[in-house]
Motif scaffolding. Structure first.
Motif, PDB file in Angstrom:
ATOM      1  N   THR A 128       0.815  -1.217   0.000  1.00  0.00           N
ATOM      2  CA  THR A 128       0.000   0.000   0.000  1.00  0.00           C
ATOM      3  C   THR A 128       0.848   1.266   0.000  1.00  0.00           C
ATOM      4  O   THR A 128       0.650   2.162  -0.830  1.00  0.00           O
ATOM      5  CB  THR A 128      -0.933   0.010   1.230  1.00  0.00           C
ATOM      6  N   SER A 129       1.794   1.370   0.919  1.00  0.00           N
ATOM      7  CA  SER A 129       2.623   2.582   1.023  1.00  0.00           C
ATOM      8  C   SER A 129       3.437   2.804  -0.243  1.00  0.00           C
ATOM      9  O   SER A 129       3.539   3.934  -0.740  1.00  0.00           O
ATOM     10  CB  SER A 129       3.564   2.474   2.228  1.00  0.00           C
ATOM     11  N   PHE A 132       1.214   4.101  -3.060  1.00  0.00           N
ATOM     12  CA  PHE A 132       0.874   5.508  -2.856  1.00  0.00           C
ATOM     13  C   PHE A 132       2.065   6.407  -3.179  1.00  0.00           C
ATOM     14  O   PHE A 132       1.915   7.453  -3.822  1.00  0.00           O
ATOM     15  CB  PHE A 132       0.413   5.723  -1.417  1.00  0.00           C
ATOM     16  N   LEU A 133       3.266   6.023  -2.742  1.00  0.00           N
ATOM     17  CA  LEU A 133       4.466   6.803  -3.055  1.00  0.00           C
ATOM     18  C   LEU A 133       4.719   6.853  -4.558  1.00  0.00           C
ATOM     19  O   LEU A 133       5.237   7.850  -5.073  1.00  0.00           O
ATOM     20  CB  LEU A 133       5.679   6.197  -2.338  1.00  0.00           C
ATOM     21  N   VAL A 189      -2.809  10.760   2.552  1.00  0.00           N
ATOM     22  CA  VAL A 189      -1.605  10.690   3.395  1.00  0.00           C
ATOM     23  C   VAL A 189      -1.949  10.103   4.763  1.00  0.00           C
ATOM     24  O   VAL A 189      -1.207   9.278   5.314  1.00  0.00           O
ATOM     25  CB  VAL A 189      -0.968  12.087   3.539  1.00  0.00           C
ATOM     26  N   ILE A 192      -2.456   6.328   4.477  1.00  0.00           N
ATOM     27  CA  ILE A 192      -1.179   5.617   4.351  1.00  0.00           C
ATOM     28  C   ILE A 192      -0.405   5.645   5.667  1.00  0.00           C
ATOM     29  O   ILE A 192       0.245   4.670   6.040  1.00  0.00           O
ATOM     30  CB  ILE A 192      -0.330   6.250   3.222  1.00  0.00           C
ATOM     31  N   SER A 193      -0.503   6.756   6.387  1.00  0.00           N
ATOM     32  CA  SER A 193       0.273   6.908   7.629  1.00  0.00           C
ATOM     33  C   SER A 193      -0.304   6.069   8.768  1.00  0.00           C
ATOM     34  O   SER A 193       0.430   5.345   9.452  1.00  0.00           O
ATOM     35  CB  SER A 193       0.327   8.378   8.037  1.00  0.00           C
ATOM     36  N   LYS A 195      -2.922   3.796   8.532  1.00  0.00           N
ATOM     37  CA  LYS A 195      -3.314   2.462   8.060  1.00  0.00           C
ATOM     38  C   LYS A 195      -4.592   1.917   8.707  1.00  0.00           C
ATOM     39  O   LYS A 195      -4.582   0.852   9.317  1.00  0.00           O
ATOM     40  CB  LYS A 195      -2.166   1.461   8.275  1.00  0.00           C
ATOM     41  N   LYS A 198      -5.680  -1.258   4.273  1.00  0.00           N
ATOM     42  CA  LYS A 198      -4.646  -1.315   3.241  1.00  0.00           C
ATOM     43  C   LYS A 198      -5.192  -2.061   2.038  1.00  0.00           C
ATOM     44  O   LYS A 198      -6.297  -2.616   2.056  1.00  0.00           O
ATOM     45  CB  LYS A 198      -3.383  -2.003   3.783  1.00  0.00           C
TER      46      LYS A 198
END
Length: 366
Positions: A128-129, A132-133, A189, A192-193, A195, A198
Motif C-alpha cells: 500500500t505505502s 501511494f508513493l 496521506v 497511508i500513515s 493504516k 490497506k
C-alpha cells in the motif's frame, strides 16, 4: 532563366535540401529506434511500456517537422525576423525536449515502482505505502515538467518565480487549502500513515459499500464490491466515515444466524437443529478457549434472544476464519436449517392479518 535562378539561390536551395533531408533522416531514426526499443522493453515489461513510447515517438516526429519548417522560414527572414525565429526555435526545442524528458522520467519511475510492488506482493508483503508513493512520485515529475515549461513562457515567469519564494509557496498553500483536491490528498496521506485499511483488506463503509480495497490514489480509494463493481470514494470522505475493517487484527469473524419460529414450535428442537447444522459445516471455526473445552461447552452457542409479536427469535453464534468464509457459512446454513425445520415440523411464521368487512360487522350487530 531557370539556370540563373538556380545559380542566384544556390546556397538557399542547398540549405533547404539539407534541412529536408535532416528532418526525414531524424524521423526515420526516431521510428527505427522506436521499433527497436518496443521489442526490447516488451520482453521486460509486457504491456506496460508501449503507450508512453508511442507518445514520445509522436512528439519527436512532430518536433522534427516543426523545427524543420522554422529552419526553412529562415531563408525568407530579414535581420529582425531572424532573431525572432531563433527565439521561437529555441523555445519549441526546449518544450519538446522537456516534454520527452518528463514522460521518460515518469515512465521509468512508474515501472520501477510497479516492479517493486510486484515483488512485495509475491513475497506476501503490504504494497500500500509503496503504491501511494508511486503516485506521488509520478505526479510530482509531471508537476515539475509543467512548472519548468511555464518558466519558459515570459508571461508566466514572474508568477513562477514568485511561487519559488517562501511567501509565494505559503500563499499557494493557503489558497488551495480550502479546496477539495488538497483535502483528498491529505486524506490519502492519513490513510497511508495511520493504516486504518490497506490494499487487499475487506472493508464496510456503508451497507451498500462493502468490498475489497484495490487501490489508494492521491485523490480516492477504490473498492471492488462482491458484484465485481468498482466503488470510487474520495479520500476526504472515506477518512471521515466510521468503517469496519474485517482484516484488521484478527481475521476470525462471528456470524449471527437468527431465525424466527412460531410460539407453537419446539424451541429446544429448533436450537438443536441450528447447532448441529452450524457445527457440521466445513467452514465453521472452533473459537472455544481451553476453559470452554474443559467445561465441554458446545462449538456453537445457540439461544433464544427475542420474543416478538408472532414469533420467537433464536440466534446461533457461528465463527468462521474470515469474512468471506462467514458469508458462505451463513447462506449455506440458512438453507440447510430451513430444510430441517420443514422436515421436523418447525414453523417459520409469516404475518397474519384479520380483515373485518363493514357489511359483516353490521350483520353481526343485528
Amino acid at each position: 532563366m531557370i539556370t540563373e535562378i538556380l545559380e542566384a539561390y544556390k546556397l538557399q536551395l542547398l540549405y533547404a535540401a539539407l534541412v529536408i533531408i535532416s528532418v526525414v533522416l531524424l524521423r526515420y531514426i526516431t521510428n527505427l529506434l522506436h521499433k527497436w526499443f518496443i521489442k526490447r522493453e516488451e520482453k521486460r515489461f509486457p504491456g506496460e511500456i508501449s503507450r508512453p513510447i508511442y507518445l514520445i515517438k509522436k512528439i519527436l516526429n512532430g518536433l522534427w517537422l516543426v523545427l524543420g519548417v522554422l529552419l526553412l522560414v529562415f531563408i525568407f527572414s530579414g535581420d529582425m525576423d531572424y532573431k525572432s525565429l531563433i527565439s521561437d526555435f529555441k523555445f519549441i526545442f526546449y518544450l519538446g525536449f522537456l516534454l520527452v524528458c518528463t514522460i521518460v522520467c515518469a515512465t521509468s519511475v512508474n515501472l520501477w515502482f510497479k516492479q517493486s510492488i510486484a515483488k512485495k506482493i509475491s513475497s506476501h508483503e503490504d504494497p500500500t505505502s509503496l503504491k501511494f508513493l508511486g503516485y506521488v512520485a509520478v505526479y510530482g515529475i509531471y508537476f515539475l515538467g509543467l512548472f519548468f515549461g511555464l518558466l519558459a513562457i515570459p508571461s508566466f515567469q514572474n508568477v513562477a518565480q514568485t511561487a519559488l519564494g517562501g511567501a509565494g509557496v505559503i500563499a499557494i498553500i493557503a489558497g488551495i487549502a480550502s479546496q477539495e483536491a488538497l483535502s483528498n490528498l491529505v486524506g490519502g496521506v492519513f490513510i497511508i500513515s495511520f493504516k486504518p485499511f490497506k490494499i487487499g483488506d475487506i472493508i464496510k463503509v456503508t451497507d451498500t459499500m462493502v468490498g475489497t480495497v484495490t487501490d489508494i490514489t492521491l485523490r480516492h480509494t477504490v473498492i471492488r464490491n462482491f458484484e465485481n463493481k468498482m466503488i470510487v470514494i474520495p479520500n476526504s470522505i472515506i477518512n471521515k466515515e466510521r468503517l469496519i475493517n474485517y482484516d484488521l487484527g484478527e481475521k476470525k469473524c462471528c456470524e449471527h444466524i437468527e431465525i424466527g419460529i412460531s410460539y407453537d414450535s419446539d424451541v429446544k428442537l429448533a436450537k438443536k437443529i441450528m447447532q448441529e447444522e452450524c457445527e457440521n459445516h466445513p467452514l465453521i471455526f472452533d473459537n472455544r478457549t481451553e476453559l470452554d473445552l474443559a467445561n465441554d461447552l458446545p462449538k456453537v452457542k445457540v439461544a433464544l434472544t427475542t420474543m416478538n409479536d408472532s414469533s420467537v427469535t433464536i440466534r446461533a453464534w457461528a465463527w468462521a476464519a474470515n469474512f468471506t468464509n462467514a458469508f458462505q457459512l451463513r447462506i449455506d446454513v440458512l438453507e440447510s436449517i430451513k430444510a430441517r425445520f420443514d422436515n421436523e415440523g418447525i414453523e417459520i411464521p409469516f404475518p397474519y392479518r384479520t380483515i373485518v368487512m363493514k357489511k359483516e360487522r353490521e350483520e353481526v350487530s343485528k
